[in-house]
Design a protein around this motif. Structure first.
Motif, short mmCIF file in Angstrom:
data_model
loop_
_atom_site.label_atom_id
_atom_site.label_comp_id
_atom_site.label_asym_id
_atom_site.label_seq_id
_atom_site.Cartn_x
_atom_site.Cartn_y
_atom_site.Cartn_z
N UNK A 53 0.76 -1.09 -0.01
CA UNK A 53 0.09 0.21 -0.13
C UNK A 53 0.87 1.28 0.09
N UNK A 54 2.12 1.06 0.67
CA UNK A 54 2.92 2.43 0.84
C UNK A 54 3.57 2.69 -0.41
N UNK A 55 3.82 1.77 -1.21
CA UNK A 55 4.58 1.85 -2.49
C UNK A 55 3.93 2.91 -3.24
N UNK A 56 2.65 2.84 -3.81
CA UNK A 56 2.21 4.10 -4.60
C UNK A 56 2.13 5.21 -3.98
N UNK A 57 2.10 5.28 -2.70
CA UNK A 57 2.22 6.82 -2.08
C UNK A 57 3.42 7.27 -1.97
N UNK A 93 -0.50 17.33 -4.96
CA UNK A 93 -0.71 17.55 -3.47
C UNK A 93 -2.04 17.16 -2.86
N UNK A 94 -3.24 17.59 -3.79
CA UNK A 94 -4.37 17.30 -3.46
C UNK A 94 -4.65 15.65 -3.42
N UNK A 95 -3.99 14.83 -4.46
CA UNK A 95 -4.27 13.61 -4.42
C UNK A 95 -3.33 12.95 -3.22
N UNK A 96 -2.09 13.36 -2.83
CA UNK A 96 -1.66 12.94 -1.55
C UNK A 96 -2.30 13.21 -0.23
N UNK A 97 -3.00 14.23 -0.35
CA UNK A 97 -3.84 14.73 0.95
C UNK A 97 -4.96 13.77 1.02
N UNK A 98 -5.65 13.41 -0.22
CA UNK A 98 -6.90 12.44 -0.16
C UNK A 98 -6.39 11.05 0.29
N UNK A 99 -5.26 10.56 -0.39
CA UNK A 99 -4.57 9.38 0.10
C UNK A 99 -4.59 9.11 1.69
N UNK A 158 -5.53 11.05 4.12
CA UNK A 158 -6.80 11.45 4.70
C UNK A 158 -7.82 10.11 4.82
N UNK A 159 -7.76 9.57 3.59
CA UNK A 159 -8.36 8.11 3.59
C UNK A 159 -7.61 7.16 4.51
N UNK A 160 -6.45 7.27 4.72
CA UNK A 160 -5.91 6.39 5.27
C UNK A 160 -5.83 6.12 6.83
N UNK A 161 -5.98 7.64 7.04
CA UNK A 161 -5.83 7.78 8.62
C UNK A 161 -7.51 7.70 9.26
N UNK A 162 -8.45 8.01 8.33
CA UNK A 162 -9.81 7.92 8.76
C UNK A 162 -10.09 6.68 8.95
#
Length: 120
Positions: free
Chosen positions: A81-85, A108-114, A116-120
């Motif tokens: 999962x961390x590889x594409x991040x 930056x928006x894509x990274x923030x969405x990723x 945000x969804x990972x932490x939620x």
């Protein structure tokens, strides 16, 4: 052009590492449970099959020291999962370095969405 090579190597190495980690978990599982009888899957309980030790980072890392197969497999999934991040993060660095503000903003928006969804 160098950053694209770094990104491609990161993806290749990240997937390879994730596969190796998951394979280690699979080998540990087969060595420890290869001769066990087949469980009864007619009655399935999510809570029994997925205790917190396999679904939290603390539980996964605690299981690694005990050579718990499921923890190793879960770590492989996390690495995958961390590889594409990491790829998105490297792309962001490249866009910032090239001063391509539009793509830097989009990345930056894509990274923030990723994240945000990972932490939620």
């Amino acid at each position: 052009m160098k950053i694209q090579i770094l990104i491609s190597k990161t993806l290749r190495i990240g997937v390879s590492i994730a596969c190796v980690i998951a394979a280690v978990g699979g080998i540990i599982y087969l060595v420890s449970h290869g001769g066990d009888p087949m469980p009864d899957y007619t009655h399935f309980s999510y809570a029994e099959a997925h205790p917190a030790e396999y679904t939290t980072l603390g539980g996964i890392f605690a299981g690694l020291g005990r050579m718990d197969a499921r923890s190793w497999i879960q770590l492989g999934v996390i690495a995958l999962i961390l590889t594409p991040i990491l790829r998105v993060l490297l792309s962001l660095v490249d866009f910032l370095k090239e001063r391509d503000w539009l793509y830097a903003a989009i990345t930056s928006i894509v990274l923030a969405v990723i994240i945000g969804n990972s932490l939620a």
